[in-house]
Design a protein around this motif. Structure first.
Motif, short mmCIF file in Angstrom:
data_model
loop_
_atom_site.label_atom_id
_atom_site.label_comp_id
_atom_site.label_asym_id
_atom_site.label_seq_id
_atom_site.Cartn_x
_atom_site.Cartn_y
_atom_site.Cartn_z
N ARG A 52 -43.54 -2.66 -12.10
CA ARG A 52 -44.32 -1.66 -12.07
C ARG A 52 -44.07 -0.21 -13.74
NH1 ARG A 52 -44.61 -3.96 -7.89
NH2 ARG A 52 -46.92 -4.51 -7.20
N THR A 53 -42.88 0.49 -13.32
CA THR A 53 -42.18 1.24 -14.09
C THR A 53 -42.72 1.11 -15.70
OG1 THR A 53 -40.69 1.85 -12.81
CG2 THR A 53 -40.67 2.79 -14.68
N ALA A 54 -42.47 -0.63 -16.18
CA ALA A 54 -41.90 -1.03 -17.47
C ALA A 54 -42.96 -1.46 -18.17
CB ALA A 54 -41.27 -2.11 -17.96
N PHE A 55 -44.25 -1.50 -17.28
CA PHE A 55 -45.28 -2.08 -17.69
C PHE A 55 -46.77 -1.75 -17.42
CE2 PHE A 55 -42.28 -5.58 -17.91
CZ PHE A 55 -42.17 -5.38 -19.36
N PRO A 56 -46.93 -0.05 -16.92
CA PRO A 56 -47.59 0.45 -16.07
C PRO A 56 -48.96 0.35 -16.58
CG PRO A 56 -47.28 2.22 -18.05
CD PRO A 56 -46.11 0.30 -17.68
N ASP A 57 -49.68 -0.38 -17.56
CA ASP A 57 -50.82 -0.44 -17.99
C ASP A 57 -51.14 -1.87 -17.47
OD1 ASP A 57 -52.05 1.87 -17.80
OD2 ASP A 57 -50.70 1.56 -19.67
N ARG A 58 -50.08 -3.10 -17.49
CA ARG A 58 -50.01 -4.64 -17.19
C ARG A 58 -50.11 -5.22 -16.31
NH1 ARG A 58 -46.37 -7.08 -21.78
NH2 ARG A 58 -47.27 -8.56 -20.72
N PRO A 59 -51.64 -5.33 -15.23
CA PRO A 59 -51.73 -5.56 -14.05
C PRO A 59 -50.84 -7.01 -14.01
CG PRO A 59 -53.80 -5.11 -15.07
CD PRO A 59 -52.67 -5.24 -15.99
N GLU A 60 -50.96 -7.89 -14.96
CA GLU A 60 -50.41 -9.22 -14.91
C GLU A 60 -49.10 -9.13 -15.15
OE1 GLU A 60 -50.61 -8.52 -19.39
OE2 GLU A 60 -52.14 -7.71 -17.40
#
Length: 412
Positions: free
Chosen positions: A182-190
């Motif tokens: 969630r920290t590394a990819f905040p805008d990628r729910p996949e």
């Protein structure tokens, strides 16, 4: 597919199109679109759509349900864990009558959340205007989703799988990995999963989403789950001049003031070797005591004194230990370090919960049944540094080293 369209059809109303319906269903199951399958069997595309979805407003007679090649398992008579087609028809009828979700659930003997999820998942956009619940189409949609096994989210996304496998190899816990995603990819729910998804990918046989050998990187190292077992009761040991945990300062209990430590030993093969562990209650900072010869009371006292002597005075407030005989020389430790020692009640490991959890983490580096005297002082420092650099949920995903550095900076 070789299919000859009949030029003459008798009976009207589609009642003699049994062969056409069978071929149409077969084509749809093979991935053909409605228009192409209808052309092959020689029917109007609208007819194929009605066969597949049902006809809800015919010019005569009752509404027609969709055709099927065989009866669904969830449509068997009697109570079913799944909603049946008649249940969905009842839902659609009651929705048209403006009944509430709770009324419908009560009539069907289901949970209101079951009905709410059913409507949300299986409603469809009608003529690009409103969302409408159509029972036959909803039932078909639910049947298509039900077959198992299915490829999970991790198996469908190579980037996600590689990220998880890399951090598991670093001995990160599944919950730490989920937060890192969630920290590394905040805008990628996949790229977001919950920790149970990772456990399922490791434990469930036949899914193959994560390498099986990565289970060794979990805290327990187990390849399958085991039920919790009750701990065995232990006899209280006669340690002179013990001060019980009930007399420990209140500031140690709420973890608001740093400098209160929990300690224990992890024991090696045949009980002949050990390593001392110290955990600061506020920051979860870990320190390891080197015991290369034995873990007698004198050796344990000297090793602990050597370990804590580098700490500043405001981080030497108390030490909580279990009633192990290795702390029989606690008075000498207090005299040398000015750190009072408090003892837990018998068979009460939760009174040193941070230390118990840390000992579980350390077993990844120092497995049970091995000779712990082989590990050098330098190796112990390396392991402690690795643990102190892991993010912790209880610290707001800060690392123990970061939290301790803030305390030292504030004090200076």
């Amino acid at each position: 597919m070789d299919f000859e369209v009949r030029k003459v059809r008798h009976g009207g109303g589609g009642r003699r199109l049994t062969r056409e319906r069978e071929v149409y269903l077969q084509l749809m199951s093979q991935g053909y679109g409605n228009r192409e399958a209808s052309r092959i069997v020689g029917i109007n595309p609208r007819t194929g759509k009605r066969w597949r979805n049902g006809h809800h407003s015919p010019t005569y007679g009752k509404p027609k349900p969709p055709i099927r090649s065989e009866a669904s398992a969830c449509d068997a008579p009697g109570r079913s864990r799944y909603l049946r087609e008649e249940d969905r028809i009842h839902i659609a009828d009651r929705l048209r009558e403006k009944a509430s979700i709770r009324q419908i659930a009560s009539e069907l003997g289901r949970s209101p959340s079951t009905i709410s999820r059913e409507i949300r998942r299986n409603s469809a956009l009608w003529r690009s205007k409103d969302w409408v619940y159509r029972p036959h189409a909803a039932h078909r949609r639910a049947e298509q989703r039900r077959p198992r096994p299915k490829t999970g989210k991790i198996g469908q996304n190579p980037e996600l799988r590689d990220f998880i496998q890399h951090h598991l190899s670093l001995r990160w816990s599944p919950e730490q990995i989920c937060q890192a995603l969630r920290t590394a990819f905040p805008d990628r729910p996949e790229m977001h999963v919950v920790h149970e998804t990772i456990y399922q990918a490791l434990y469930v046989q036949g899914r193959g989403e994560l390498r099986r050998e990565l289970t060794k990187a979990l805290r327990t190292g187990r390849a399958r789950r085991r039920p919790h077992r009750q701990s065995y009761k232990r006899q209280a040991r006669a340690i002179p001049n013990m001060v019980l945990i009930s007399d420990r300062p209140a500031e140690a209990a709420d973890r608001a003031v740093p400098g209160h430590w929990e300690g224990d030993l992890i024991i090696g093969k045949d009980g002949k070797s050990a390593i001392g562990t110290l955990v600061e209650r506020s920051t979860r900072y870990v320190m390891l005591a080197h015991l290369p010869l034995d873990h007698s009371a004198a050796s344990t006292r000297d090793a602990l004194v050597e370990t804590v002597k580098t700490l500043p005075s405001h981080l030497r407030r108390s030490l909580t230990w279990d009633q192990g005989s290795e702390m029989a020389a606690h008075a000498g430790f207090t005299l040398a370090t000015n750190i009072p020692v408090y003892f837990c009640n018998p068979a009460s490991p939760w009174q040193r919960g941070s230390n118990e959890n840390t000992n579980g983490l350390l077993r990844q580096y120092f497995p049970k049944g091995t000779d712990l005297s082989l590990h050098t002082r330098g190796h112990l420092d390396t392991v402690a540094a690795e643990l102190n650099s892991r993010p912790r949920k209880t610290l707001g995903w800060e690392t123990p080293a970061e939290r301790l550095a803030k305390l030292l900076a504030t004090a200076s």
